[in-house]
Design an enzyme around this catalytic site. Sequence first.
Site, PDB file in Angstrom:
ATOM      1  N   SER A  43       0.888  -1.322  -0.067  1.00 38.76           N
ATOM      2  CA  SER A  43      -0.090   0.234   0.104  1.00 38.76           C
ATOM      3  C   SER A  43       0.892   1.146   0.071  1.00 38.76           C
ATOM      4  CB  SER A  43      -0.916   0.016   1.231  1.00 38.76           C
ATOM      5  OG  SER A  43      -0.133   0.040   2.508  1.00 38.76           O
TER       6      SER A  43
ATOM      7  N   CYS B 139     -11.172   0.354   0.027  1.00 35.40           N
ATOM      8  CA  CYS B 139     -10.253   0.777   0.698  1.00 35.40           C
ATOM      9  C   CYS B 139     -10.732   1.791   1.649  1.00 35.40           C
ATOM     10  CB  CYS B 139      -9.254   1.232   0.009  1.00 35.40           C
ATOM     11  SG  CYS B 139      -7.718   1.526   0.798  1.00 35.40           S
TER      12      CYS B 139
ATOM     13  N   ARG C 278       0.923  -6.419   2.920  1.00 41.90           N
ATOM     14  CA  ARG C 278       0.838  -5.283   2.100  1.00 41.90           C
ATOM     15  C   ARG C 278       0.477  -3.968   3.022  1.00 41.90           C
ATOM     16  NH1 ARG C 278      -2.670  -2.080  -1.030  1.00 41.90           N
ATOM     17  NH2 ARG C 278      -2.070  -2.228  -3.245  1.00 41.90           N
TER      18      ARG C 278
ATOM     19  N   GLY D 242     -24.893  16.003 -14.518  1.00 41.09           N
ATOM     20  CA  GLY D 242     -24.170  15.164 -15.372  1.00 41.09           C
ATOM     21  C   GLY D 242     -24.734  13.543 -15.139  1.00 41.09           C
TER      22      GLY D 242
END
Length: 550
Positions: free
Chosen positions: A298, A353, A464, A536
């Site tokens: 990470s 995450c 990680r 949008g």
Amino acid sequence: MPLTNGDVGTSGPQLTPDNKMLDHTSALEFLKNEYEHRDGLDIRTLLDSKTNGGLTYGDFLVLPGYIAFPASEVALDTRVTKRISLKTPLLSSPMDTVTEHSMAIHMALLGGLGVIHHNCSADDQAEMVRKVKRFENGFILDPVVLSPTTTVSEAKQLKEKWGFGGFPVTENGTLRSKLVGMITTRDIQFHPTPSDPVTSVMSTDLVTAPSGTTLAEANAVLSKSKKGKLPIVDSAHNLISLLSRSDLMKNLHYPLASKLPHSKQLICAAAIGTRPEDKDRLQKLADAGLDIVVLDSSQGNSIFQIEMVRYIKGKYPELDVIGGNVVTVAQAANLIAAGVDGLRIGMGSGSACITQEVMAVGRPQATAVYNVSSFAAHFGVPCIADGGVQNVGHIVKGLALGASTVMMGGLLAGTTESPGKYFMGREGQLVKTYRGMGSIDAMEDKKAGSSAQGAVKSDAGKARYFSEGDRLLVAQGVSGSVLDKGPVTKFVPYLLAGLQHSLQDIGMKSLTALREGVRNGEVRFELRTVSAQAEGNVHGLHSFEKKLYS
């Protein structure tokens, strides 16, 4: 008869205050001479953090350009490392609910790349690499070869292991031994006596080609024959290599497939950590035929990753190394100096995450991609925009900001090829499990170790996020579920078609042209307010169905 309604004439309201209208044929010249500033912003002004703060993909739009070509002509070729290029810029993330061998195979067939996760034992990961490398070949230089004493039962077991049932039989059961026959699935499928040797059921009426035959010539022979395999033999009829009819068909169905030019094998990438035991893992992956190794962390700016990069470049010069993750120029500089062939950009922007929320560390993805990729371009290092991709538009924006490829996790989770089983959600919809590698579930997964006792200490989730020695785990990800998206063979082509149409709207005929247009200011951008973002998207409807493709 005079018109009393709808006739402007000379007395109606005018568009200009002085009632002077220019000749329409002078519009382009007037634009050039009178409008000093072009519409929108250039990339440097848009991504000026001092003025606009950190931006994500949803904070801006790309302005349309001039269309002079059909969308089908848009070229999506790009580099994923210094040495390896792909026909399409899409990668699947090394997450244990996204990429195993099935996803890696199909992403490669579709012109992209799948990165096999390492939240499993080294042997299991190496086996997945082997399955990718054996799936599609030109000349199969290391075919599975049987001996005359191999039994029908053993041949069936090999079929279960490898996923195919056509094997050559040689006198010694090895390559470069005299070819005596071929075994196919039809030969053994209904044979009543499993203990019989394969010589009792094998085919001896073989079509072969001599050593030195080119791949094109061998394909021509195979296409004319009714055989499933074409053995390549030397003058003494010793087996040299093999060609498969199924591979010939795959070449026809998947013209964009990511393959090595010399072996015609699919390109395979896999992730490892930066621990000492990952060196042993890497050896097994290299022996299985790995092409690209991705260092999965990470926060990639660490002494552990820098030393691992140097180790790999020294011991495995044939392997390309992708480092990361990084979000700043300083992080990137250290890894580039160490010798990486590519970089992953992103920290805390993934859908599963929570690093930015929990750790207060990271960077908005658009700002990170632009700054890091701009710096890395000076050294010829391609960058991967990793995280924050929710739709085709985000893919386009990541590429416009300088990334060579885009990595997807949540967007590909829920496809048929992603790991895991389907189950019914609370609302009766078909869903699949999806989790971040920083989630407690991933960090406590026992599949990563070679045994249940050692697994918790060596799983990829902890590695990680540098949490191997922690007595109390702090989650940097969540676990959840995603809706079924169907097979990637339909979903990825939709993404690619959308990407081509987007580049057509921008007026760019290739990704190379897009990046150059952004650099020289030809491609323009516009910031979006909260109201603009709402405008949008779908709005003002009582109900609607958002069907993305058909």
